[in-house]
Design an enzyme around this catalytic site. Structure first.
Site, PDB file in Angstrom:
ATOM      1  N   HIS A  83      28.670  39.246  47.810  1.00 23.58           N
ATOM      2  CA  HIS A  83      28.950  38.347  48.765  1.00 23.58           C
ATOM      3  C   HIS A  83      30.920  38.383  49.129  1.00 23.58           C
ATOM      4  O   HIS A  83      31.727  38.025  47.877  1.00 23.58           O
ATOM      5  CB  HIS A  83      28.514  36.900  48.757  1.00 23.58           C
ATOM      6  CG  HIS A  83      28.590  35.915  49.656  1.00 23.58           C
ATOM      7  ND1 HIS A  83      28.146  34.872  49.827  1.00 23.58           N
ATOM      8  CD2 HIS A  83      29.614  36.425  50.722  1.00 23.58           C
ATOM      9  CE1 HIS A  83      28.515  33.776  50.466  1.00 23.58           C
ATOM     10  NE2 HIS A  83      29.639  34.337  51.251  1.00 23.58           N
ATOM     11  N   GLU A 154      26.163  36.976  56.873  1.00 23.61           N
ATOM     12  CA  GLU A 154      26.393  35.678  56.786  1.00 23.61           C
ATOM     13  C   GLU A 154      26.038  34.885  57.847  1.00 23.61           C
ATOM     14  O   GLU A 154      27.393  34.575  58.311  1.00 23.61           O
ATOM     15  CB  GLU A 154      27.656  35.264  55.717  1.00 23.61           C
ATOM     16  CG  GLU A 154      27.526  33.379  55.307  1.00 23.61           C
ATOM     17  CD  GLU A 154      28.804  33.126  54.416  1.00 23.61           C
ATOM     18  OE1 GLU A 154      28.430  32.170  53.620  1.00 23.61           O
ATOM     19  OE2 GLU A 154      29.158  34.099  54.184  1.00 23.61           O
ATOM     20  N   HIS A 220      24.222  27.471  53.723  1.00 24.32           N
ATOM     21  CA  HIS A 220      24.272  26.605  55.003  1.00 24.32           C
ATOM     22  C   HIS A 220      23.594  26.220  55.453  1.00 24.32           C
ATOM     23  O   HIS A 220      23.023  26.220  56.680  1.00 24.32           O
ATOM     24  CB  HIS A 220      25.332  27.347  55.354  1.00 24.32           C
ATOM     25  CG  HIS A 220      26.211  28.314  55.412  1.00 24.32           C
ATOM     26  ND1 HIS A 220      27.058  27.781  55.063  1.00 24.32           N
ATOM     27  CD2 HIS A 220      26.521  29.399  55.082  1.00 24.32           C
ATOM     28  CE1 HIS A 220      28.791  28.056  54.334  1.00 24.32           C
ATOM     29  NE2 HIS A 220      28.089  29.007  54.524  1.00 24.32           N
ATOM     30  N   ASN A 244      27.512  24.802  46.870  1.00 19.44           N
ATOM     31  CA  ASN A 244      27.988  24.913  48.688  1.00 19.44           C
ATOM     32  C   ASN A 244      27.721  24.408  49.479  1.00 19.44           C
ATOM     33  O   ASN A 244      27.129  25.845  49.822  1.00 19.44           O
ATOM     34  CB  ASN A 244      29.196  25.631  48.503  1.00 19.44           C
ATOM     35  CG  ASN A 244      30.350  26.035  46.713  1.00 19.44           C
ATOM     36  OD1 ASN A 244      30.422  26.274  45.749  1.00 19.44           O
ATOM     37  ND2 ASN A 244      30.872  24.933  46.775  1.00 19.44           N
ATOM     38  N   ARG A 252      15.896  11.019  43.922  1.00 24.55           N
ATOM     39  CA  ARG A 252      15.562  11.530  44.853  1.00 24.55           C
ATOM     40  C   ARG A 252      15.185  12.415  45.922  1.00 24.55           C
ATOM     41  O   ARG A 252      13.933  12.645  46.317  1.00 24.55           O
ATOM     42  CB  ARG A 252      15.048  10.104  45.503  1.00 24.55           C
ATOM     43  CG  ARG A 252      15.041   8.547  44.236  1.00 24.55           C
ATOM     44  CD  ARG A 252      14.506   7.324  45.591  1.00 24.55           C
ATOM     45  NE  ARG A 252      15.987   6.796  46.365  1.00 24.55           N
ATOM     46  CZ  ARG A 252      16.411   6.377  45.760  1.00 24.55           C
ATOM     47  NH1 ARG A 252      17.158   6.149  44.204  1.00 24.55           N
ATOM     48  NH2 ARG A 252      18.515   5.638  46.410  1.00 24.55           N
ATOM     49  N   ASP A 299      33.058  35.663  47.545  1.00 26.50           N
ATOM     50  CA  ASP A 299      32.544  35.239  48.162  1.00 26.50           C
ATOM     51  C   ASP A 299      34.678  35.235  49.209  1.00 26.50           C
ATOM     52  O   ASP A 299      34.686  34.099  49.722  1.00 26.50           O
ATOM     53  CB  ASP A 299      32.792  33.753  48.230  1.00 26.50           C
ATOM     54  CG  ASP A 299      31.909  33.141  50.034  1.00 26.50           C
ATOM     55  OD1 ASP A 299      33.011  33.962  50.348  1.00 26.50           O
ATOM     56  OD2 ASP A 299      32.563  31.759  50.190  1.00 26.50           O
ATOM     57  N   GLY A 334      35.773  29.750  51.783  1.00 28.10           N
ATOM     58  CA  GLY A 334      35.825  31.277  51.172  1.00 28.10           C
ATOM     59  C   GLY A 334      37.333  31.168  49.631  1.00 28.10           C
ATOM     60  O   GLY A 334      37.319  29.720  49.335  1.00 28.10           O
TER      61      GLY A 334
END
Length: 412
Positions: A83, A154, A220, A244, A252, A299, A334
Site C-alpha cells: 500500500h 484503493e 474507508h 484509520n 457497545r 501508505d 497518507g
C-alpha cells in the site's frame, strides 16, 4: 530483459542478471526462511538465491563479485509494501512510466524491493489511465529497482462518511462489472481492492473479488461488526490501514476495528509512523492480532523523501510539515513513512524482534498477494530480493532480483 534509468543526465543501461552472473555475500547473520545463520554466506546466480550456508564456501574465489561484511551486519528479505501511492515526487496516479520508475528507484533505500502501485479515488478515466500504465510498465520493468507486483485499488467503492483523503466527488457504489472492466484494462494486475462492504452492492463486490481470486480489503468503511462478519463470510480477508478510515472500537459497538481483532481470517495493515496510530494502539493490535496477521505498510504519498511543502494527492493539496501529511482541513493524507523506519518503530513500540517484523513486512504481504513462492523470505530458488542491515537496523545494501539497487557507501 534490460532496464533503462536516468543517471547524471544520460541514459544508463542496467542489464538483468543471467544464469552465470554470480555474487557472493558473506560475514552476515542471515535471517533465512527456516533458520537463523550466524556468520553465514549467500550465493546469487542469475538473480536467484542459489545457495545459503555457514562460514564461506570453499570455492569463494570463483564468483563474479564477493562482498564481505564484518559479522555485525544482518541479511533479511526485501520488504514488500502493498500500500504505497508514491515517493520522491511521483505518484501512481501520474500514470506515466517515469513516475513508476521514480518510485521504484527510491524504495530500495528503505529496504523495499517490491510493491503494489496504489491508486486513489478519482474519476474513472484517471483510474483507467493509471491501470493501463501499470500494465505497460510491468511488461518491461527496469533492473536495479523495486519490482511492481501489481495494483492496490484503493477506492472508489468506499463510504463517503469515512473518505479521509479520498476525494468524495468520485466515490461510487459497489459495481462488480465496472471492476471487471478495470481489471481487464490492467491486464489482470489488480491484487487488492479497498472497499466498504456496507455500501450499495458492496457485499456483491466482495463475492466477485473472492471468485476472481483478488484480495477484498475492508477500508474507508463505517461497517458495523455484523457487517464486517458478513463480509468475511463473503470472502473479505484484509483490512486497510487499521484504525484509520473506519469505525473505531467502542465497548457497545466494536465496529471494523473490533472485527479486525476478532476475525482471524483478516490480515490488518498498519501505518506505524507514530502519527496514524499511537504507539499504545500499535501494541494493542500486535498483542491481539500477532505477527502472523499484521502487514506493515507505508501508505506513502509523493512527498516521501522530499522536504516539507505542499504536494498533490488525487488532485488535492497536501501540506507536509515535520513528517506529517494533511489536507487543508486537517485530515491525514497518507504518510511520508519509510519502511525501514516502520520496522524500527514496530520493534520499539511493541518489543517485537527483527524476525517478527520480517514476518510483518515481507512474509505476510507475500503470502497475502500470492507471491510467497518467489518472494518474502530467504530460501534457495527464490528471487534475490535482499537487504543488508547495519547494527542500527538501517539498510546499507539492497538487491532487487539480484541487482544492486542501493549501496549506502556509493549513494550520493
Amino acid at each position: 530483459m534490460r532496464g533503462i534509468r536516468k543517471a547524471g543526465g544520460r541514459q544508463e543501461e542496467i542489464k538483468r542478471p543471467k544464469r552465470g552472473d554470480t555474487m557472493l555475500l558473506s560475514g552476515l547473520t542471515i535471517y533465512a526462511e527456516d533458520r537463523l545463520i550466524e556468520n553465514g554466506y549467500l550465493v546469487i546466480d542469475g538473480g536467484k538465491i542459489a545457495a545459503i550456508g555457514e562460514g564461506e564456501p570453499n570455492d569463494a574465489g570463483r564468483y563474479g563479485r564477493h562482498v564481505r561484511f564484518d559479522g555485525k551486519h544482518k541479511l533479511i528479505p526485501g520488504m514488500i509494501d502493498i500500500h504505497i501511492h508514491g515517493a520522491a515526487g511521483a505518484d501512481t496516479m501520474d500514470a506515466t512510466p517515469d513516475a513508476l520508475m521514480t518510485i521504484a528507484k527510491a524504495l530500495p533505500k528503505e529496504g523495499t524491493t517490491s510493491f503494489l502501485a496504489t491508486t486513489i479515488t478519482q474519476k474513472p478515466e484517471a483510474i483507467e489511465s493509471a491501470l493501463e500504465n501499470v500494465r505497460t510498465y510491468m511488461d518491461d520493468q527496469p533492473a536495479g529497482a523495486a519490482e511492481v507486483l501489481g495494483v492496490h485499488l484503493e477506492g472508489p467503492f468506499i463510504n463517503a462518511a469515512k473518505a479521509g483523503a479520498q476525494p468524495i466527488e468520485y466515490i461510487k457504489s459497489g459495481d462488480p462489472d465496472l471492476f471487471e472492466r478495470w481489471q481487464k484494462r490492467s491486464g489482470d494486475r489488480i491484487k487488492v481492492v479497498t472497499l466498504a462492504p456496507e455500501i450499495d452492492r458492496g457485499m456483491e463486490l466482495v463475492k466477485r473479488l473472492r471468485d476472481l481470486g483478488i484480495v477484498a480489503s475492508i477500508g474507508h468503511s463505517a461497517a458495523s461488526f455484523a457487517e464486517v462478519t458478513e463480509a468475511v463470510r463473503a470472502g473479505a480477508r484484509h483490512v486497510t490501514h487499521l484504525y484509520n478510515g473506519m469505525n473505531g472500537l467502542h465497548h457497545r459497538h466494536p465496529g471494523v476495528v473490533g472485527a479486525a481483532f476478532l476475525h482471524e481470517e483478516l490480515f490488518a495493515e498498519m501505518i506505524v509512523d507514530g502519527v496514524h496510530i499511537s504507539p499504545e494502539a500499535v501494541d494493542i493490535a500486535y498483542r491481539l492480532k500477532g505477527k502472523d496477521r499484521i502487514i506493515l505498510i507505508t501508505d506513502a504519498m509523493r512527498a516521501k523523501g522530499l522536504d516539507d511543502g505542499t504536494y498533490d494527492l488525487g488532485g488535492q493539496a497536501v501540506h507536509v510539515k515535520d513528517g506529517v501529511a494533511t489536507l487543508s482541513g486537517g485530515q491525514l493524507a497518507g504518510s511520508v513513512l519509510k519502511m525501514d523506519q516502520a520496522l524500527r518503530n514496530m520493534m520499539r513500540f511493541t518489543g517485537a524482534d527483527l524476525a517478527d517484523v520480517i514476518q510483518m513486512g515481507a512474509i505476510n504481504p507475500a503470502i497475502q498477494i500470492g507471491v510467497y513462492d518467489r518472494k518474502g523470505s530467504i530460501r534457495e530458488g527464490k528471487d534475490a530480493d535482499l537487504v543488508v542491515l547495519n547494527e542500527r537496523d538501517e539498510p546499507v545494501l539492497t538487491l532487487c532480483n539480484g541487482t544492486v539497487a542501493y549501496d549506502r557507501h556509493k549513494a550520493s
